[in-house]
Design a protein around this motif. Structure first.
Motif, PDB file in Angstrom:
ATOM      1  N   HIS A  31       0.804  -1.229   0.000  1.00 22.59           N
ATOM      2  CA  HIS A  31       0.000   0.000   0.000  1.00 22.59           C
ATOM      3  C   HIS A  31       0.835   1.277   0.000  1.00 22.59           C
ATOM      4  N   ASP A  32       2.118   1.201   0.289  1.00 27.80           N
ATOM      5  CA  ASP A  32       2.984   2.383   0.242  1.00 27.80           C
ATOM      6  C   ASP A  32       3.614   2.593  -1.133  1.00 27.80           C
ATOM      7  N   ILE A  34       3.919   3.114  -5.318  1.00 27.22           N
ATOM      8  CA  ILE A  34       3.290   4.005  -6.286  1.00 27.22           C
ATOM      9  C   ILE A  34       2.485   3.173  -7.279  1.00 27.22           C
ATOM     10  N   SER A  53      -6.527   6.630   4.808  1.00 27.45           N
ATOM     11  CA  SER A  53      -5.189   7.183   4.547  1.00 27.45           C
ATOM     12  C   SER A  53      -4.614   6.668   3.233  1.00 27.45           C
ATOM     13  N   VAL A  54      -4.861   5.407   2.903  1.00 24.20           N
ATOM     14  CA  VAL A  54      -4.370   4.857   1.638  1.00 24.20           C
ATOM     15  C   VAL A  54      -5.104   5.528   0.471  1.00 24.20           C
ATOM     16  N   ALA A  56      -6.492   8.460   0.417  1.00 15.27           N
ATOM     17  CA  ALA A  56      -6.081   9.857   0.323  1.00 15.27           C
ATOM     18  C   ALA A  56      -4.733  10.016  -0.377  1.00 15.27           C
ATOM     19  N   ALA A  57      -3.900   8.990  -0.324  1.00 11.84           N
ATOM     20  CA  ALA A  57      -2.564   9.051  -0.922  1.00 11.84           C
ATOM     21  C   ALA A  57      -2.558   8.676  -2.408  1.00 11.84           C
ATOM     22  N   LEU A  58      -3.696   8.188  -2.926  1.00 14.38           N
ATOM     23  CA  LEU A  58      -3.745   7.796  -4.342  1.00 14.38           C
ATOM     24  C   LEU A  58      -3.660   9.027  -5.227  1.00 14.38           C
ATOM     25  N   PRO A  59      -3.018   8.883  -6.383  1.00 15.61           N
ATOM     26  CA  PRO A  59      -2.952  10.014  -7.315  1.00 15.61           C
ATOM     27  C   PRO A  59      -4.340  10.356  -7.848  1.00 15.61           C
ATOM     28  N   ARG A  60      -4.584  11.630  -7.990  1.00 19.49           N
ATOM     29  CA  ARG A  60      -5.879  12.096  -8.514  1.00 19.49           C
ATOM     30  C   ARG A  60      -5.904  11.888 -10.014  1.00 19.49           C
TER      31      ARG A  60
END
Length: 64
Positions: A31-32, A34, A53-54, A56-60
């Motif tokens: 999950h960390d 790219i 949190s995972v 939220a960290a995904l690329p838009r």
């Protein structure tokens, strides 16, 4: 279609093996890691308390 599964635990690993058995293009990543921009579908296979949190960290992109 290319699928990425985020989460290398039991659920993610089992789903990865099942999709591979059906010749689906699928990556299994921690999950960390790219996520490849060529991914069409992202499946979150992480503990419930890590989903926000995972995600939220995904690329838009177009759908996120």
């Amino acid at each position: 279609m290319h699928i990425t599964i985020l989460g290398t635990g039991r659920a993610g690993s089992s789903l990865h093996q099942a999709l591979l058995a059906h010749s689906v293009a699928v990556d299994l990543v921690h999950h960390d890691d790219i996520v490849s921009p060529s991914t069409d579908v992202i499946i979150l296979a992480v503990p419930d308390d890590a989903i926000a949190s995972v995600a939220a960290a995904l690329p838009r992109g177009e759908y996120l």
